[in-house]
Design an enzyme around this catalytic site. Structure first.
Site, PDB file in Angstrom:
ATOM      1  N   CYS A 174      -5.864  -4.174   6.363  1.00 48.58           N
ATOM      2  CA  CYS A 174      -6.848  -5.446   6.576  1.00 48.58           C
ATOM      3  C   CYS A 174      -6.189  -6.348   5.199  1.00 48.58           C
ATOM      4  O   CYS A 174      -5.299  -6.349   4.704  1.00 48.58           O
ATOM      5  CB  CYS A 174      -8.028  -4.486   6.742  1.00 48.58           C
ATOM      6  SG  CYS A 174      -8.470  -3.484   4.952  1.00 48.58           S
TER       7      CYS A 174
ATOM      8  N   CYS B 151       3.310  -1.997  -3.731  1.00 48.75           N
ATOM      9  CA  CYS B 151       3.075  -1.878  -2.528  1.00 48.75           C
ATOM     10  C   CYS B 151       4.522  -3.094  -2.394  1.00 48.75           C
ATOM     11  O   CYS B 151       4.449  -3.511  -2.254  1.00 48.75           O
ATOM     12  CB  CYS B 151       2.108  -1.766  -1.305  1.00 48.75           C
ATOM     13  SG  CYS B 151       3.009  -1.618  -0.097  1.00 48.75           S
TER      14      CYS B 151
ATOM     15  N   TYR C  63       7.305  -7.580   4.845  1.00 53.02           N
ATOM     16  CA  TYR C  63       6.646  -7.493   6.076  1.00 53.02           C
ATOM     17  C   TYR C  63       5.102  -8.035   5.548  1.00 53.02           C
ATOM     18  O   TYR C  63       5.247  -8.670   6.413  1.00 53.02           O
ATOM     19  CB  TYR C  63       6.858  -5.876   6.770  1.00 53.02           C
ATOM     20  CG  TYR C  63       6.773  -5.884   8.461  1.00 53.02           C
ATOM     21  CD1 TYR C  63       6.760  -6.688   9.450  1.00 53.02           C
ATOM     22  CD2 TYR C  63       5.267  -5.875   7.861  1.00 53.02           C
ATOM     23  CE1 TYR C  63       6.648  -6.483  10.348  1.00 53.02           C
ATOM     24  CE2 TYR C  63       4.326  -5.838   9.392  1.00 53.02           C
ATOM     25  CZ  TYR C  63       5.406  -6.493  10.851  1.00 53.02           C
ATOM     26  OH  TYR C  63       4.856  -6.282  12.371  1.00 53.02           O
TER      27      TYR C  63
ATOM     28  N   GLY D 293      -4.427  -8.092   9.496  1.00 54.28           N
ATOM     29  CA  GLY D 293      -5.814  -7.707  10.483  1.00 54.28           C
ATOM     30  C   GLY D 293      -6.194  -8.457  11.761  1.00 54.28           C
ATOM     31  O   GLY D 293      -6.676  -9.651  11.598  1.00 54.28           O
TER      32      GLY D 293
ATOM     33  N   ASN E 260      -9.983  -3.462   1.473  1.00 48.09           N
ATOM     34  CA  ASN E 260      -8.197  -2.594   1.943  1.00 48.09           C
ATOM     35  C   ASN E 260      -7.562  -1.762   1.192  1.00 48.09           C
ATOM     36  O   ASN E 260      -7.416  -1.854   0.069  1.00 48.09           O
ATOM     37  CB  ASN E 260      -7.440  -3.922   1.541  1.00 48.09           C
ATOM     38  CG  ASN E 260      -6.148  -3.679   2.232  1.00 48.09           C
ATOM     39  OD1 ASN E 260      -5.911  -3.538   2.986  1.00 48.09           O
ATOM     40  ND2 ASN E 260      -5.098  -5.289   1.471  1.00 48.09           N
ATOM     41  N   GLY E 261      -7.077  -0.955   1.572  1.00 54.52           N
ATOM     42  CA  GLY E 261      -7.065   0.379   1.343  1.00 54.52           C
ATOM     43  C   GLY E 261      -6.777   1.967   2.121  1.00 54.52           C
ATOM     44  O   GLY E 261      -7.257   1.566   3.329  1.00 54.52           O
TER      45      GLY E 261
END
Length: 485
Positions: A32, A274, A280, A58, A132-133
């Site tokens: 998200c 990350c 991406y 999302g 988010n996560g």
């Protein structure tokens, strides 16, 4: 050494021994995007445009919660941002502060209960949370809370946090939040809205991104915005200040004279963001972890050219995330860059039946080659990743049908060998083609004449010396919940 597989046989072949991964989709999905706006007369509108700018993170559902100091109003629905928030809906979301959320769902979890923000009433009033996560100890906490009498309405990790905050004995919300987030593990970028305050929080590893910006209101007052990507700031005219730091909580509140924020570290920072955000997830115009995403992807392409020195007529990207890396490869190698594949950006979830014909047709709907450009040519195709291999297989098949002579597939990331547990909807290890097959078998399965990946060393050299979470590439997870694959 770079990961390389080549073949002298230009015939596309399917390997009977390759992992059968054709039964499911092959795309990465970030869970998200989140946004929070504070002290702006049109807070919900700014949140709406910010979510629109982050639609790529999302596409299953969207929601906004807004406060007018007296109450919190929440609206959420399955669908794209523009379809969820019509003008009449936004007209009813009036307030000075708002939080919003875009969501990717997993199979069987598309009810409104699974959409965010989550709203609840508790002893101190009302609260809304967007997350988010992924919390790696959520199931353990949920089981304990259920034994104690808590009732859950969804499968969301975020709801665990709601219950922890509600059950805390601290007399103020800031202390309740601090106590609660110290009990959770994993990845989280959080925005929390009360009737008068807003909170922005990042986990100690900084796994998921969250940035802070400044809003200049038309009346001369100043507001603030936090968002998963800085591209949201650009759209609403906000000024980027800095990233929310790992292990930091920022509290936004109004005083008699102005709005302001205070911050502190609730945990010792141990930054390991990350690495796949660069490869991406993020929009190329965003600044992620202090670096421009577009420039990083170009560097990945340049490194790919150093590791895989090939001769070909042209370099073409798999749009859209392969474009910058292909440009970098072209510049470093001297081979011409061409847009040999055109993407249709208006293809949604057209097919839901898991049939081979439907999967193949959906790839054709999304990606179409320029036959006159690539027919009879040797082409280097740049993609960002190979997950299950099914999409790569279909792309190669389309290019063969368009008359490509030889196809060299290069990937601007190392092989994906392990699933992510920190907020990315990736397959289990059994479905990751590079985790279960030799590179030669992968090449045979997708049908390319040559298959090459960026080395892990080359990836790190391109991005810099900072520490990142790269568990999807090496299987080494950052916490004790998951062991090396």
């Amino acid at each position: 050494m770079p990961h390389t597989i080549s073949s002298q046989d230009s015939t596309s072949t399917d390997s009977a021994n390759a992992t059968d991964v054709s039964h499911t989709s092959s795309s990465w999905k970030d869970k998200c995007a989140v946004v929070g706006v504070y002290n702006a007369p049109n807070a919900s509108v700014l949140a709406y445009y910010s979510l629109f700018a982050m639609q790529h993170r999302g596409q299953e559902a969207s929601g906004i919660a807004v406060s007018n100091t007296k109450k919190i109003t929440t609206y959420k629905k399955n669908g794209l941002v523009t379809s969820v928030f019509q003008s009449d809906v936004l007209a009813n979301l009036v307030g000075f502060a708002a939080i919003g959320h875009n969501r990717y769902s997993t199979a069987g979890e598309e009810s409104l209960n699974e959409c965010q923000p989550i709203f609840a009433r508790y002893s101190l009033g009302a609260i809304a949370i967007a997350h988010n996560g992924n919390l790696t100890n959520a199931d353990t906490i949920r089981d304990d809370l259920t034994i104690q009498g808590s009732i859950f309405q969804s499968h969301l990790d975020t709801e665990v946090l709601i219950h922890l905050i509600a059950k805390s004995a601290h007399p103020n919300l800031s202390d309740r939040i601090t106590e609660s987030i110290r009990k959770i593990d994993g990845a989280f970028a959080l925005v929390i809205l009360s009737r008068t305050k807003m909170f922005a929080i990042r986990d100690p590893y900084g796994l998921r991104p969250l940035s802070l910006g400044r809003i200049q209101n038309e009346d001369g007052t100043q507001g603030y915005i936090v968002a998963s990507e800085t591209s949201a700031f650009d759209l609403v005219g906000a000024q980027f200040i800095r990233d929310v730091e790992p292990g930091e909580m920022i509290v936004f509140e109004n005083t008699a004279t102005a709005s302001s924020y205070t911050s502190y570290h609730y945990a010792k920072p141990n930054p390991k963001p990350c690495i796949f955000e660069y490869i991406y997830f993020a929009r190329p115009d965003s600044v992620m972890f202090g670096k421009n995403v577009y420039e990083v992807r170009k560097m990945l392409g340049k490194q790919l050219a150093k590791e895989h020195k090939l001769q070909a007529d042209m370099v073409i990207p798999v749009p859209d995330s392969g474009v910058a890396a292909a440009l970098g490869y072209s510049k470093e190698s001297g081979i011409d860059f061409e847009l040999g594949i055109i993407r249709n950006h208006y293809v949604g979830r057209t097919f839901i039946e898991p049939t081979q014909q439907a999967r193949e047709l959906k790839v054709k709907l999304k990606l179409n080659p320029i036959t006159s450009l690539i027919s009879g040519k040797n082409i280097i195709v740049i993609d960002d990743s190979v997950v299950r291999g099914t999409t790569s297989k279909q792309i190669i098949k389309i290019l063969r049908a368009a008359g490509a002579k030889r196809i060299y597939l290069l990937v601007s990331a190392p092989p994906t060998i392990a699933p992510c547990y920190y907020g990315v909807d990736t397959p289990e290890v059994q479905q990751l083609i590079c985790a279960n097959n030799s590179l030669e078998k992968v090449r045979e399965y997708i049908g390319a004449d040559y298959l090459g990946f960026l080395s892990l060393k080359g990836l790190k050299e391109s991005i810099g010396d900072e520490e990142y979470c790269q568990a999807c590439f090496d299987g080494c997870y950052i916490d004790s919940v998951h062991k090396k694959q």
